[in-house]
Each structure stands twice: as structure tokens, then as C-alpha cells.
Write a protein that holds these residues in place. Structure first.
Motif, short mmCIF file in Angstrom:
data_model
loop_
_atom_site.label_atom_id
_atom_site.label_comp_id
_atom_site.label_asym_id
_atom_site.label_seq_id
_atom_site.Cartn_x
_atom_site.Cartn_y
_atom_site.Cartn_z
N SER A 162 10.64 1.05 22.62
CA SER A 162 11.02 -0.36 22.65
C SER A 162 10.77 -0.94 21.27
O SER A 162 9.68 -0.84 20.73
N LEU A 163 11.81 -1.53 20.72
CA LEU A 163 11.74 -2.11 19.37
C LEU A 163 11.89 -3.61 19.44
O LEU A 163 12.56 -4.14 20.34
N PRO A 164 11.32 -4.32 18.49
CA PRO A 164 11.51 -5.77 18.45
C PRO A 164 12.99 -6.10 18.23
O PRO A 164 13.71 -5.38 17.52
N GLU A 165 13.43 -7.19 18.83
CA GLU A 165 14.81 -7.63 18.61
C GLU A 165 15.05 -7.85 17.12
O GLU A 165 14.15 -8.27 16.40
N GLY A 166 16.25 -7.53 16.69
CA GLY A 166 16.62 -7.72 15.29
C GLY A 166 16.43 -6.49 14.43
O GLY A 166 16.83 -6.48 13.27
N TRP A 167 15.82 -5.44 14.99
CA TRP A 167 15.66 -4.23 14.20
C TRP A 167 17.01 -3.55 14.03
O TRP A 167 17.88 -3.63 14.89
N VAL A 168 17.17 -2.85 12.90
CA VAL A 168 18.42 -2.17 12.57
C VAL A 168 18.13 -0.72 12.21
O VAL A 168 16.99 -0.33 11.98
N SER A 169 19.20 0.04 12.13
CA SER A 169 19.12 1.44 11.73
C SER A 169 19.61 1.56 10.30
O SER A 169 20.61 0.95 9.92
N TYR A 170 18.89 2.34 9.50
CA TYR A 170 19.28 2.61 8.12
C TYR A 170 19.75 4.06 8.03
O TYR A 170 19.31 4.90 8.81
N PRO A 171 20.62 4.39 7.07
CA PRO A 171 21.00 5.80 6.90
C PRO A 171 19.76 6.64 6.60
O PRO A 171 18.96 6.28 5.75
N ALA A 172 19.60 7.74 7.31
CA ALA A 172 18.42 8.59 7.13
C ALA A 172 18.68 9.74 6.18
O ALA A 172 17.74 10.37 5.72
N LEU A 208 14.44 3.18 10.80
CA LEU A 208 14.63 1.91 11.50
C LEU A 208 13.74 0.85 10.86
O LEU A 208 12.74 1.18 10.24
N GLY A 209 14.09 -0.40 11.06
CA GLY A 209 13.25 -1.47 10.54
C GLY A 209 13.78 -2.83 10.91
O GLY A 209 14.86 -2.96 11.50
N PRO A 210 13.02 -3.87 10.57
CA PRO A 210 13.38 -5.23 10.96
C PRO A 210 14.55 -5.82 10.19
O PRO A 210 14.95 -6.94 10.44
N GLY A 211 15.12 -5.10 9.25
CA GLY A 211 16.31 -5.58 8.55
C GLY A 211 16.02 -6.23 7.21
O GLY A 211 16.94 -6.52 6.46
N ASP A 212 14.75 -6.47 6.89
CA ASP A 212 14.43 -7.11 5.62
C ASP A 212 14.17 -6.10 4.51
O ASP A 212 13.97 -6.47 3.36
N GLY A 213 14.16 -4.81 4.86
CA GLY A 213 13.94 -3.76 3.87
C GLY A 213 12.50 -3.63 3.40
O GLY A 213 12.23 -2.90 2.46
N ALA A 214 11.57 -4.33 4.05
CA ALA A 214 10.18 -4.29 3.62
C ALA A 214 9.31 -3.41 4.52
O ALA A 214 8.22 -3.00 4.12
#
Length: 152
Positions: A39-49, A58-64
């Protein structure tokens, strides 16, 4: 004694994160081909691995902040051997045994990567979850919440 204290601290952290998650909500379940759901927090996205053992980024979309999921074939078949192999890799210090939803994991810190992680064996594969940056205490609470909800 030190391992027991680390395990107790991790258990309390997971419990607190679970309580916080139930109070806040806002998560979605994501099922992976390897046979687990997190289960991930809403707003998380997938990045190319990319290619290699890191299968998902995966991450919250801010790149941090990132969660890397690494999947590698293994002939290791028990938790003690898994912890020993992780410690011998030289990237992590001591590991601590951790049980999440009935599954044995090894918890560890990878200081050179500024990451905290845990690993388990599933269907002949070593599955590693790496959360970075480890020095972000707020994010480590999110990481504990994510891992508390993992299901195989």
C-alpha cells in the motif's frame, strides 16, 4: 541485547506508522508480478528503473524520496542465511530479523547509499526494498508504514 532493542524499536515504529496510516488514510494497493502487494500513499508515481536487479523505482513524485525494489534470483532458502549474505555484501552493517505479516525479513541500513531497507526470500528470489534518503525521519515513518502493509 542490541539486536533485541533494534527489533523492539522497529516493531514500535511499525505499530506507530500503522496507527498513523489508519488515521490519515489516502493509500492505494499496488500488486506486483513477483507475488506481493504494498500500500502506497496517494500521489506516488513510478520512475523508469532501467536494466539490472532494480525492478521498480517508486516515489511521491517530487524526486526527493524513493523506494527501490530489487529482485534477484537466489539459492538462499532460509532467513539466517539471507541475513548472513546481506552482511557479507559489505554494503550494510548488521541486519536485524523482522517479521511482517508472517513473512521473515532482514532489516538493515546501507549508510553509503543513505538508505534503509529490508529483504525477504520469495519463490527463489531475493526481494529487497530500499528507502532513500534514510536521514529523512519523516520519510522513514512512511517507509515503516509501507512495509507494515506488505502482503505476500
Amino acid at each position: 541485547m542490541r539486536k533485541k532493542l533494534i527489533c523492539l524499536a522497529l516493531a514500535l515504529l511499525l505499530y506507530a506508522a500503522t496507527l498513523a496510516a489508519s488515521a490519515e488514510g489516502g493509500t492505494f494497493a499496488l500488486r506486483f508480478d513477483e507475488g506481493f502487494t504494498i500500500s502506497l500513499p496517494e500521489g506516488w508515481v513510478s520512475y523508469p528503473a532501467g536494466n539490472g536487479p532494480i525492478r521498480y523505482a517508486l516515489g511521491p513524485g517530487d524526486g526527493a524520496r524513493f523506494l527501490y525494489i530489487q529482485v534477484q534470483p537466489t539459492d538462499i532458502d532460509n532467513p539466517d542465511a539471507m541475513r548472513e549474505a546481506i552482511e557479507k555484501s559489505g554494503q550494510c552493517g548488521k541486519t536485524s530479523p523482522l517479521e511482517l505479516n508472517g513473512k521473515d525479513f532482514a532489516a538493515f541500513v546501507a549508510p553509503d547509499l543513505n538508505a534503509s531497507g529490508c529483504a525477504t526470500i520469495h519463490d527463489g528470489q531475493l526481494i529487497t526494498f530500499l528507502f532513500t534518503p534514510q536521514d529523512d525521519s519523516d520519510y522513514m515513518l512512511v517507509a515503516a508504514e509501507i512495509m507494515a502493509g506488505i502482503k505476500f
